[in-house]
Write a protein that holds these residues in place. Structure first.
Motif, mmCIF file in Angstrom:
data_model
loop_
_atom_site.group_PDB
_atom_site.id
_atom_site.type_symbol
_atom_site.label_atom_id
_atom_site.label_comp_id
_atom_site.label_asym_id
_atom_site.label_seq_id
_atom_site.Cartn_x
_atom_site.Cartn_y
_atom_site.Cartn_z
ATOM 1 N N HIS A 128 0.841 -1.189 0.000
ATOM 2 C CA HIS A 128 0.000 0.000 0.000
ATOM 3 C C HIS A 128 0.880 1.243 0.000
ATOM 4 C CE1 HIS A 128 0.977 -0.581 4.277
ATOM 5 N NE2 HIS A 128 0.857 0.731 4.380
ATOM 6 N N GLY A 129 0.269 2.375 -0.265
ATOM 7 C CA GLY A 129 0.928 3.656 -0.130
ATOM 8 C C GLY A 129 2.121 3.869 -1.042
ATOM 9 N N VAL A 130 3.162 4.495 -0.471
ATOM 10 C CA VAL A 130 4.356 4.869 -1.228
ATOM 11 C C VAL A 130 5.026 3.649 -1.847
ATOM 12 C CG1 VAL A 130 6.642 5.921 -1.067
ATOM 13 C CG2 VAL A 130 4.723 6.907 0.201
ATOM 14 N N LEU A 137 2.764 -1.298 -8.329
ATOM 15 C CA LEU A 137 1.821 -2.378 -8.046
ATOM 16 C C LEU A 137 0.471 -1.823 -7.619
ATOM 17 C CD1 LEU A 137 4.138 -4.740 -5.938
ATOM 18 C CD2 LEU A 137 3.563 -4.950 -8.379
ATOM 19 N N GLU A 138 -0.579 -2.585 -7.878
ATOM 20 C CA GLU A 138 -1.901 -2.234 -7.390
ATOM 21 C C GLU A 138 -1.945 -2.412 -5.871
ATOM 22 O OE1 GLU A 138 -4.494 -1.077 -8.990
ATOM 23 O OE2 GLU A 138 -3.609 -1.148 -11.016
ATOM 24 N N VAL A 143 3.337 -8.620 -1.292
ATOM 25 C CA VAL A 143 4.764 -8.313 -1.277
ATOM 26 C C VAL A 143 5.340 -8.902 0.002
ATOM 27 C CG1 VAL A 143 4.562 -6.180 -2.623
ATOM 28 C CG2 VAL A 143 4.366 -6.103 -0.117
ATOM 29 N N VAL A 144 6.658 -8.843 0.137
ATOM 30 C CA VAL A 144 7.318 -9.281 1.363
ATOM 31 C C VAL A 144 8.006 -8.074 1.980
ATOM 32 C CG1 VAL A 144 9.107 -10.738 2.383
ATOM 33 C CG2 VAL A 144 7.631 -11.644 0.570
ATOM 34 N N THR A 163 10.689 -3.423 1.171
ATOM 35 C CA THR A 163 9.522 -4.054 0.554
ATOM 36 C C THR A 163 9.949 -4.653 -0.772
ATOM 37 O OG1 THR A 163 8.036 -2.412 1.553
ATOM 38 C CG2 THR A 163 7.166 -3.717 -0.280
ATOM 39 N N PHE A 164 9.825 -5.970 -0.905
ATOM 40 C CA PHE A 164 10.225 -6.682 -2.119
ATOM 41 C C PHE A 164 8.992 -7.216 -2.849
ATOM 42 C CE2 PHE A 164 13.903 -7.063 0.663
ATOM 43 C CZ PHE A 164 14.970 -6.821 -0.190
ATOM 44 N N ILE A 165 9.044 -7.199 -4.175
ATOM 45 C CA ILE A 165 7.981 -7.877 -4.905
ATOM 46 C C ILE A 165 7.988 -9.342 -4.500
ATOM 47 C CG2 ILE A 165 8.064 -6.246 -6.831
ATOM 48 C CD1 ILE A 165 9.561 -8.397 -8.441
ATOM 49 N N GLU A 166 6.836 -9.973 -4.539
ATOM 50 C CA GLU A 166 6.684 -11.308 -3.951
ATOM 51 C C GLU A 166 7.635 -12.364 -4.529
ATOM 52 O OE1 GLU A 166 5.251 -15.181 -2.878
ATOM 53 O OE2 GLU A 166 5.241 -14.351 -4.913
#
Length: 294
Positions: A128-130, A137-138, A143-144, A163-166
């Motif tokens: 979410h957010g920033v 991403l929507e 994410v992780v 924050t990493f993409i899954e």
């Protein structure tokens, strides 16, 4: 057979006259030790360093080697003064050049400190957010997220939020982040971490920052935000790292003919400095593969 003492090649040069490379091991040893004393508080802000003569005697080195070390400390902003008097400690905030942004451990070791980390959370949740905006991403996409406290000599120094993409972040679940480098682990598992863009500003400590860094809520922190992309230019990580300002500073070395420039723009909290490589459009300029974080 002539004894080894009769050979001119067996006679070592006198310590006071032996040549020392400007950036040789001896120079680096003296520099590292003086820097360690300043950063650790052995030499407090306002204290005078020992005289050149005293340092020569302590380290058994030439005056030229001492002056090389002191010159580097001056360029880093750690000491000032001089002109016939011992230099004075001005700051404990050791500069971190941009090429080491992705290597907390290398930076810490380089200034004579012991790096460490304490993992607070590794979680799979909706973005979410920033972070969602930075990763393209929507809202709600899995994410992780990683929250770690980074330490210098066991003392809180920086709060790290990643924050990493899954597809990349799920690799962290097979690794203990308390044991060392997340980047190093990800790269060893084939993650494509190609380049990063950095934004620096100041931010007030929130409740989490205050608790982990042991400061008052609202205390000023030095923030470095990073978006890392793969070789295809797709964002794979968004990071928000918050340093105690008395322990860290960031430096940019530039010349007239280099392609690196600084672009300043306002944010809701403070003026931020965003570094962009004009020759690459909006592509990031730092390559994490050259220096994994640790």
């Amino acid at each position: 057979m002539a004894s080894s003492s009769s050979s001119p090649h067996a006679v070592p040069p006198h310590p006071a006259t032996a040549p020392h490379p400007p950036h040789g091991p001896l120079h680096q040893h003296v520099l590292g030790e003086l820097r360690r004393r300043i950063v650790s508080g052995t030499y407090a802000i306002g204290d005078s360093l020992p005289s050149e003569s005293a340092l020569c005697a302590e380290f058994s080195i030439s005056r030229g080697t001492v002056r090389q070390a002191l010159g580097t400390l001056r360029s880093e902003g750690l000491i000032g003064g001089g002109q016939g008097r011992p230099p004075v400690v001005r700051s404990r905030a050791v500069p971190q050049p941009f090429e080491t942004f992705l290597s907390f451990s290398r930076w810490a070791a380089g200034v004579g400190r012991v790096p460490g980390q304490r993992t607070v959370e590794v979680a799979r949740r909706g973005v979410h957010g920033v972070a969602a905006d930075a990763l393209g991403l929507e809202e709600g996409t899995p994410v992780v997220e990683v929250l770690r406290l980074r330490l210098l000599d066991g003392v809180p120094a920086m709060v790290e939020r990643d924050t990493f993409i899954e597809p990349v972040g799920r690799l962290i679940f097979e690794f203990d982040p308390d044991t060392g480098s997340i980047y190093d682990h990800l790269i060893s598992r084939g993650a494509d971490l190609h380049a990063a863009r950095h934004v620096i500003d100041a931010v007030a400590a929130d409740e989490t920052d205050a608790d982990l860094l042991e400061v008052a809520a609202g205390a000023p922190l030095l923030r470095e935000r990073r978006t890392t992309r793969n070789a295809a230019g797709v964002p794979v990580e968004y990071a928000d790292d918050r340093y105690l300002p008395e322990l860290a500073a960031f430096t940019i070395d530039n010349t007239q003919d280099t392609s690196l420039s600084m672009v300043r723009f306002p944010t809701a909290s403070a003026a931020a400095a965003s570094l962009v490589s004009p020759t690459a459009g909006l592509d990031p300029f730092t390559d994490p593969n050259q220096e994994p974080t640790a």
